[in-house]
Write a protein that holds these residues in place. Structure first.
Motif, PDB file in Angstrom:
ATOM      1  N   ALA A   1       0.826  -1.213   0.000  1.00 40.49           N
ATOM      2  CA  ALA A   1       0.000   0.000   0.000  1.00 40.49           C
ATOM      3  C   ALA A   1       0.856   1.258   0.000  1.00 40.49           C
ATOM      4  CB  ALA A   1      -0.912  -0.005   1.219  1.00 40.49           C
ATOM      5  N   PRO A   2       0.385   2.313  -0.671  1.00 44.89           N
ATOM      6  CA  PRO A   2       1.099   3.590  -0.621  1.00 44.89           C
ATOM      7  C   PRO A   2       1.187   4.101   0.814  1.00 44.89           C
ATOM      8  CG  PRO A   2      -0.593   3.625  -2.318  1.00 44.89           C
ATOM      9  CD  PRO A   2      -0.799   2.377  -1.521  1.00 44.89           C
ATOM     10  N   GLY A   3       2.231   4.835   1.108  1.00 46.81           N
ATOM     11  CA  GLY A   3       2.389   5.423   2.434  1.00 46.81           C
ATOM     12  C   GLY A   3       3.834   5.435   2.853  1.00 46.81           C
ATOM     13  N   ARG A   4       4.130   6.308   3.769  1.00 46.39           N
ATOM     14  CA  ARG A   4       5.515   6.440   4.249  1.00 46.39           C
ATOM     15  C   ARG A   4       5.951   5.198   5.018  1.00 46.39           C
ATOM     16  NH1 ARG A   4       6.624  12.594   5.269  1.00 46.39           N
ATOM     17  NH2 ARG A   4       5.266  13.398   3.661  1.00 46.39           N
ATOM     18  N   VAL A   5       5.170   4.810   6.007  1.00 46.69           N
ATOM     19  CA  VAL A   5       5.461   3.629   6.821  1.00 46.69           C
ATOM     20  C   VAL A   5       4.156   2.866   7.012  1.00 46.69           C
ATOM     21  CG1 VAL A   5       6.347   2.756   9.012  1.00 46.69           C
ATOM     22  CG2 VAL A   5       7.278   4.878   8.073  1.00 46.69           C
ATOM     23  N   ASP A   6       4.170   1.589   6.688  1.00 45.62           N
ATOM     24  CA  ASP A   6       2.995   0.753   6.906  1.00 45.62           C
ATOM     25  C   ASP A   6       3.038   0.281   8.359  1.00 45.62           C
ATOM     26  OD1 ASP A   6       1.236  -1.443   7.210  1.00 45.62           O
ATOM     27  OD2 ASP A   6       1.389  -1.920   5.081  1.00 45.62           O
TER      28      ASP A   6
ATOM     29  N   ALA B   1      10.773   8.572  -4.684  1.00 46.94           N
ATOM     30  CA  ALA B   1      11.250   8.289  -6.036  1.00 46.94           C
ATOM     31  C   ALA B   1      10.180   8.858  -6.961  1.00 46.94           C
ATOM     32  CB  ALA B   1      11.430   6.781  -6.226  1.00 46.94           C
ATOM     33  N   TYR B   2      10.097   8.379  -8.183  1.00 50.73           N
ATOM     34  CA  TYR B   2       9.003   8.791  -9.065  1.00 50.73           C
ATOM     35  C   TYR B   2       7.676   8.532  -8.360  1.00 50.73           C
ATOM     36  CZ  TYR B   2       5.923   8.805 -13.156  1.00 50.73           C
ATOM     37  OH  TYR B   2       4.898   9.032 -14.042  1.00 50.73           O
ATOM     38  N   GLY B   3       7.621   7.424  -7.650  1.00 48.51           N
ATOM     39  CA  GLY B   3       6.492   7.157  -6.776  1.00 48.51           C
ATOM     40  C   GLY B   3       6.828   7.688  -5.390  1.00 48.51           C
ATOM     41  N   TRP B   4       6.206   8.797  -4.985  1.00 47.77           N
ATOM     42  CA  TRP B   4       6.444   9.342  -3.649  1.00 47.77           C
ATOM     43  C   TRP B   4       5.769   8.429  -2.641  1.00 47.77           C
ATOM     44  CZ3 TRP B   4       7.712  14.686  -1.924  1.00 47.77           C
ATOM     45  CH2 TRP B   4       8.535  15.331  -2.830  1.00 47.77           C
TER      46      TRP B   4
END
Length: 159
Positions: free
Chosen positions: A84-89, A99-102
């Motif tokens: 899942a997207p997010g800084r820390v799961d 990266a290109y995907g923040w």
């Protein structure tokens, strides 16, 4: 006494790349853009964590470009699909950098009419990385110094 061969080669494979070496659309920016499951063979049983990057090796402006950086992945026979997207799961502890995907996976999506080569690199580490989620590829690679037990790559193309 460990029976693991420290010279064993780590192999990474995935069903996201077909038999012709091309990314399947679901795992690209023109599809579902979900991170693929990456299977690992020959993983050192003493691995503490895993990390993974996806880089475009043929970017027209930069030469190469990071699409995804993730670390502090629990070691096992695979890296899970659809992180899942997010800084820390909070459930898994997986950290995703910039990266290109923040703070997320961003799959291949070259300009129409061009073919680019992309490379996953899986790193087997002897520790967890204490990097902030704002870290980029250069800082990530500096943090790896002296901690990589094994690494393997998997390449595919997309047009």
């Amino acid at each position: 006494m460990s029976t693991f061969d420290s010279n064993a080669e780590l192999i990474v494979r995935s069903e996201c790349i077909d038999s012709d070496g091309r990314f399947l659309t679901d795992f690209t920016g023109r599809g579902e853009d979900i991170s693929p499951k990456l299977y690992l063979d020959g993983l050192d049983p003493d691995a503490h964590t895993l990390a993974v990057t996806l880089e475009d090796l043929t970017h027209q402006l930069f030469g190469s470009m990071a699409h995804w950086i993730a670390w502090n992945i629990r070691p096992g026979d695979s890296i899970p699909e659809a992180i899942a997207p997010g800084r820390v799961d909070p459930a898994t502890g997986i950290v995703q950098g910039i990266a290109y995907g923040w703070h997320r996976y961003r799959g291949p999506k070259p300009p129409r009419g061009t073919t680019h080569t992309y490379r996953f690199t899986v790193y087997v580490l002897d520790c967890g990385l204490a990097l902030p989620p704002r870290s980029r590829l250069a800082g990530f690679k500096r943090a790896l110094k002296d901690h990589v037990m094994q690494q393997a790559t998997l390449e595919g193309t997309y047009e």
